[in-house]
Design an enzyme around this catalytic site. Structure first.
Site, PDB file in Angstrom:
ATOM      1  CB  CYS A  75      36.423  74.286  25.580  1.00 26.61           C
ATOM      2  SG  CYS A  75      37.749  74.628  26.269  1.00 26.61           S
ATOM      3  CG  HIS A 165      30.896  83.508  29.132  1.00 23.68           C
ATOM      4  ND1 HIS A 165      32.114  83.211  29.854  1.00 23.68           N
ATOM      5  CD2 HIS A 165      30.670  82.538  28.143  1.00 23.68           C
ATOM      6  CE1 HIS A 165      32.708  82.123  28.940  1.00 23.68           C
ATOM      7  NE2 HIS A 165      31.943  81.870  28.111  1.00 23.68           N
ATOM      8  CD  GLU A 214      37.848  78.323  32.141  1.00 22.67           C
ATOM      9  OE1 GLU A 214      37.276  77.136  32.177  1.00 22.67           O
ATOM     10  OE2 GLU A 214      38.799  78.991  31.704  1.00 22.67           O
ATOM     11  CB  CYS A 223      38.204  81.977  29.808  1.00 27.13           C
ATOM     12  SG  CYS A 223      36.690  81.380  29.358  1.00 27.13           S
ATOM     13  N   GLY A 226      35.337  83.344  27.229  1.00 21.87           N
ATOM     14  CA  GLY A 226      35.085  84.432  27.963  1.00 21.87           C
ATOM     15  C   GLY A 226      35.476  85.684  27.371  1.00 21.87           C
TER      16      GLY A 226
END
Ligand code: ZDP
Length: 278
Positions: A75, A165, A214, A223, A226
């Site tokens: 994360c 992703h 997400e 994100c 991301g």
């Protein structure tokens, strides 16, 4: 048992941080995390993050539950918040650079000012088996590959930053109905671990506009993994530079995919919001 928590956010991607330094397992269950993340019946957050003791010579371990209770490997916005949380816990004289063990390997955030953190996000993984996705042979990259989603044909580029992703370049990110299309990407059978889904508008090669759906959290304001994956995807698809600003609904991140060491570096804010007791 009373548990203290502190809320942080990185560009509006918000997290409940728990001091879990005395235990090797999270002191809150994934079911409790779902309840705490609820914006009406709980504290409200996109995820719960635990600061656990380090492993394999690292300073700390980070674990995270998404707002649906699933556990992602990494994360990006969260690890900036974790760095700030550790600094707040340890006191201002503590060190400013941490080696953090995650399910995506060693990640190193470094405080660069009161609310600013630069993170060595590691080397992106590009092969289909590593994403994971069945959109190409296991040892092939997925670049501008066609996929059928929501009765429409899309061209996607896939990148793993430890977590999966799927990136689509579009003319206008504002025109995408994320709530309708996002879940259909997330649960598409081509992604056995589900996927985070990013739509990218290339404003300039060094300036990308992004909206994200997400995995396990839905529409969020930002994100970090991301944004990193999207800069890598833009380079692979020959649409972007190795160094770029990514504009998300919650604000901007600076991303660099280093040609020297192949690692991705992300710089952005992490802000403390409030503390409380459960
Ligand atoms: O991979 C996933 O399941 C994500 N929902 C994890 C969280 C990613 C995050 N938005 C980020 O900043 O990288 C927190």
């Amino acid at each position: 048992m009373e548990i203290e928590f502190t809320k942080y956010h990185g560009l509006g991607n918000d997290f409940i941080l728990i001091d879990n330094r005395a235990d090797t397992e999270p002191i809150i269950s994934s079911e409790q995390a779902v309840q705490l993340c609820d914006r009406h019946f709980g504290i409200g957050a996109d995820g719960v993050i635990f600061a656990l003791p380090g492993k394999d010579g690292t300073d700390y371990t980070m674990r995270i539950f998404n707002s649906d209770g699933s556990e992602p490997e990494m994360c990006g916005n969260g690890i900036r918040c974790l760095a700030k949380f550790l600094w707040d816990l340890e006191g201002v004289d503590s060190k400013t650079e941490y080696r953090i063990h995650t399910l995506a390997g060693l990640i190193s955030p470094k405080l660069e000012g009161e609310d600013k953190v630069r993170v060595d996000m590691g080397i992106p993984q590009l092969l289909a088996a590593q994403i994971p996705t069945t959109l190409a042979e296991a040892d092939q990259k997925v670049i501008n590959t066609p996929i059928e989603v929501a009765g429409q044909s899309w061209e996607v580029t896939c990148v793993s930053m430890g977590n999966p992703h799927c990136i689509t370049f579009v003319e206008d990110v504002a025109a995408i109905s994320l709530e309708a299309i996002g879940p259909q990407f997330e649960h598409h059978p081509a992604f056995p671990q589900r996927t985070n889904t990013e739509f990218i508008q290339v404003v300039r090669p060094d300036y990308l506009k992004m909206r994200v759906w997400e995995r396990g959290a839905g529409v969020t304001l930002a994100c970090g993994t991301g944004a990193c994956a999207s800069v890598v995807a833009a380079v692979l698809a020959q649409k972007g530079d190795t160094r770029a600003t990514v504009e998300l609904p919650g604000g901007c991140l600076e991303i660099e995919w280093s040609e020297q060491d192949q690692r991705v570096y992300m710089t952005g804010p992490a802000k403390r919001v409030f503390s409380g007791r459960l």
